[in-house]
Design a protein around this motif. Structure first.
Motif, short mmCIF file in Angstrom:
data_model
loop_
_atom_site.label_atom_id
_atom_site.label_comp_id
_atom_site.label_asym_id
_atom_site.label_seq_id
_atom_site.Cartn_x
_atom_site.Cartn_y
_atom_site.Cartn_z
N VAL A 185 14.69 3.05 3.98
CA VAL A 185 15.16 4.06 4.93
C VAL A 185 16.64 3.82 5.17
CG1 VAL A 185 14.83 5.07 7.21
CG2 VAL A 185 12.89 4.01 6.01
N PHE A 186 17.47 4.70 4.62
CA PHE A 186 18.92 4.53 4.69
C PHE A 186 19.30 3.12 4.22
CE2 PHE A 186 17.89 7.58 8.17
CZ PHE A 186 18.46 8.70 7.57
N VAL A 187 18.77 2.76 3.06
CA VAL A 187 18.98 1.49 2.35
C VAL A 187 18.39 0.28 3.07
CG1 VAL A 187 21.10 2.38 1.27
CG2 VAL A 187 21.29 0.87 3.25
N VAL A 188 17.71 0.49 4.19
CA VAL A 188 17.05 -0.61 4.91
C VAL A 188 15.59 -0.67 4.49
CG1 VAL A 188 16.41 -1.54 7.16
CG2 VAL A 188 18.60 -0.35 6.88
N PRO A 189 15.13 -1.81 3.91
CA PRO A 189 13.73 -1.90 3.48
C PRO A 189 12.78 -2.11 4.66
CG PRO A 189 14.86 -3.98 3.06
CD PRO A 189 15.90 -3.02 3.58
N LEU A 190 11.73 -1.30 4.70
CA LEU A 190 10.72 -1.43 5.75
C LEU A 190 9.34 -1.31 5.11
CD1 LEU A 190 11.95 0.89 8.68
CD2 LEU A 190 11.79 -1.60 8.72
N PRO A 191 8.35 -2.10 5.59
CA PRO A 191 6.97 -1.87 5.13
C PRO A 191 6.54 -0.46 5.52
CG PRO A 191 7.17 -3.97 6.26
CD PRO A 191 8.46 -3.25 6.50
N ALA A 192 5.76 0.17 4.66
CA ALA A 192 5.35 1.56 4.89
C ALA A 192 4.66 1.72 6.25
CB ALA A 192 4.41 2.01 3.77
N ILE A 193 3.83 0.77 6.64
CA ILE A 193 3.10 0.88 7.90
C ILE A 193 4.06 0.82 9.10
CG2 ILE A 193 2.63 -1.61 7.96
CD1 ILE A 193 0.36 1.25 9.27
N ILE A 194 5.09 0.00 9.02
CA ILE A 194 6.08 -0.09 10.10
C ILE A 194 6.87 1.22 10.19
CG2 ILE A 194 8.09 -1.30 10.99
CD1 ILE A 194 5.44 -2.88 11.08
N TYR A 195 7.26 1.73 9.03
CA TYR A 195 7.97 3.01 9.02
C TYR A 195 7.08 4.11 9.62
CZ TYR A 195 10.16 7.29 7.40
OH TYR A 195 10.72 8.53 7.35
N GLY A 196 5.80 4.09 9.25
CA GLY A 196 4.87 5.10 9.76
C GLY A 196 4.76 5.05 11.27
N LEU A 215 -10.63 3.74 3.97
CA LEU A 215 -10.50 3.10 5.28
C LEU A 215 -10.69 1.59 5.18
CD1 LEU A 215 -10.10 3.24 8.31
CD2 LEU A 215 -12.57 3.69 8.56
N SER A 216 -11.73 1.16 4.47
CA SER A 216 -11.95 -0.28 4.34
C SER A 216 -10.83 -0.91 3.52
CB SER A 216 -13.31 -0.55 3.68
OG SER A 216 -13.40 0.06 2.41
N HIS A 217 -10.33 -0.19 2.52
CA HIS A 217 -9.20 -0.67 1.73
C HIS A 217 -7.97 -0.85 2.62
CE1 HIS A 217 -6.07 -0.83 -1.38
NE2 HIS A 217 -5.44 0.09 -0.67
N PHE A 218 -7.72 0.13 3.48
CA PHE A 218 -6.56 0.07 4.38
C PHE A 218 -6.68 -1.10 5.34
CE2 PHE A 218 -4.88 1.29 8.60
CZ PHE A 218 -3.52 1.33 8.28
N LEU A 219 -7.85 -1.28 5.94
CA LEU A 219 -8.05 -2.36 6.91
C LEU A 219 -7.90 -3.72 6.24
CD1 LEU A 219 -11.03 -0.90 8.97
CD2 LEU A 219 -8.62 -1.02 9.63
N TYR A 220 -8.41 -3.84 5.01
CA TYR A 220 -8.27 -5.11 4.30
C TYR A 220 -6.80 -5.37 3.98
CZ TYR A 220 -8.51 -8.67 0.71
OH TYR A 220 -8.32 -9.82 -0.02
N ALA A 238 -1.23 2.05 0.67
CA ALA A 238 -0.37 0.89 0.41
C ALA A 238 0.48 0.58 1.64
CB ALA A 238 0.52 1.17 -0.80
N PRO A 239 -0.14 0.08 2.71
CA PRO A 239 0.58 -0.09 3.98
C PRO A 239 1.75 -1.06 3.95
CG PRO A 239 -1.59 -1.15 4.08
CD PRO A 239 -1.55 -0.33 2.83
N TRP A 240 1.72 -2.03 3.03
CA TRP A 240 2.79 -3.02 3.02
C TRP A 240 3.83 -2.76 1.93
CZ3 TRP A 240 3.19 -5.30 7.37
CH2 TRP A 240 2.06 -5.61 8.12
N SER A 241 3.69 -1.66 1.22
CA SER A 241 4.72 -1.32 0.24
C SER A 241 6.04 -1.05 0.95
CB SER A 241 4.32 -0.07 -0.56
OG SER A 241 3.20 -0.33 -1.36
N ARG A 242 7.13 -1.38 0.30
CA ARG A 242 8.43 -1.22 0.95
C ARG A 242 8.97 0.19 0.76
NH1 ARG A 242 12.12 -6.69 0.54
NH2 ARG A 242 10.65 -8.05 1.61
N ILE A 243 9.45 0.76 1.87
CA ILE A 243 10.12 2.05 1.87
C ILE A 243 11.56 1.80 2.28
CG2 ILE A 243 10.27 4.29 3.05
CD1 ILE A 243 7.28 4.22 3.44
#
Length: 202
Positions: free
Chosen positions: A136-147, A189-194, A129-134
Motif C-alpha cells: 500500500v503506497f510501497v508499504v508492505p502490509l499483511p492482507a488481513i491487516i490491510y482489510g 472458512l476453516s482454511h481462513f481460521l487455520y 491468503a490472510p497473511w500475504s503481503r499487500i
C-alpha cells in the motif's frame, strides 16, 4: 486472455470514452431515478464501467489486475470458465443496491466506479491468503491487516459522509466477496481460521 484482463480492458476503454463524452457518462452511471422511473436496470452494472477521473480508474484497475488474476482460477474451478465474471458482476450489483434503495427518489444522487466489485475481489483474496503481503503506497502490509484498516476507514468515512466517495459500496462489496466465496466453498472458512492462527504456515 483471462476474464480479469477482459474486464480490465473493457472498463478502461469505456471509462476513457465516457471521460470525453458527457452523454455516455450520464447514460451509464448510477442515477437512481432512471432506474426507478424508466426501469434502466442496466445501470446497476454499467456504473462500474465509468470512473470520475484517471486516478480513480487507475487505483481500481491496478487492484483488479493483481488480485483478480489471483482469484479467477478459484471461481473458474468451482463455477466454470465464466465464474469470475459472475462473481464480479454480482459484486457490482450487490455493493450498490443499498445505495440505490436509499437514494431511489433522489434526483441529485449519482454514483460511479468499480470500487464495490474490486473490494469484493480484494476481500475474497484476504479470505484465502490472510497473511500475504499487500503493498500500500510501497508499504508492505499483511492482507488481513490491510482489510481491517480498510474496513475501519470505510465505516468511519461513511458515517462522516463529507466526501464524494461511496464508502458504503466498499463495505457491501467486501461483505459480498466474503459471503459469496464461503457460499460456493464452505471449507474456505476453516482454511481462513487455520491460516489466521498460523501466520508462518504460508
Amino acid at each position: 486472455m483471462t476474464i480479469t484482463l477482459i474486464i480490465l480492458a473493457v472498463t478502461c476503454v469505456v471509462s476513457f470514452m465516457a471521460l470525453n463524452n458527457g452523454k455516455l457518462m450520464d447514460d451509464l452511471l448510477l442515477w437512481p431515478p432512471a432506474i426507478q422511473r424508466s426501469r434502466e436496470y442496466y445501470r446497476l452494472v454499467t456504473y462500474g464501467l465509468v470512473h470520475a477521473d484517471f486516478g480513480h480508474l487507475l487505483f481500481n484497475m491496478l487492484t483488479l489486475f493483481f488480485f483478480g488474476r489471483a482469484m479467477e482460477p478459484f471461481y473458474a474451478a468451482r463455477l466454470g470458465a465464466l465464474g469470475f465474471l459472475l462473481f464480479y458482476m454480482g459484486g457490482l450489483v450487490v455493493s450498490i443496491l443499498p445505495t440505490y434503495l436509499k437514494n431511489r427518489t433522489n434526483a441529485r444522487y449519482r454514483s460511479l466506479g468499480a470500487s464495490g466489485a474490486v473490494s469484493a475481489v480484494l476481500f475474497a483474496f484476504v479470505l484465502l491468503a490472510p497473511w500475504s503481503r499487500i503493498y500500500v503506497f510501497v508499504v508492505p502490509l499483511p492482507a488481513i491487516i490491510y482489510g481491517l484498516l480498510y474496513t475501519a476507514y470505510s465505516i468511519y468515512m461513511d458515517k462522516r459522509g463529507q466526501d464524494n466517495v461511496n464508502h458504503s459500496a466498499h463495505l457491501w462489496g467486501a461483505a459480498y466477496g466474503v459471503a459469496f466465496t464461503l457460499l460456493i466453498e464452505p471449507r474456505t472458512l476453516s482454511h481462513f481460521l487455520y491460516a489466521l492462527s498460523h501466520p508462518g504456515a504460508g
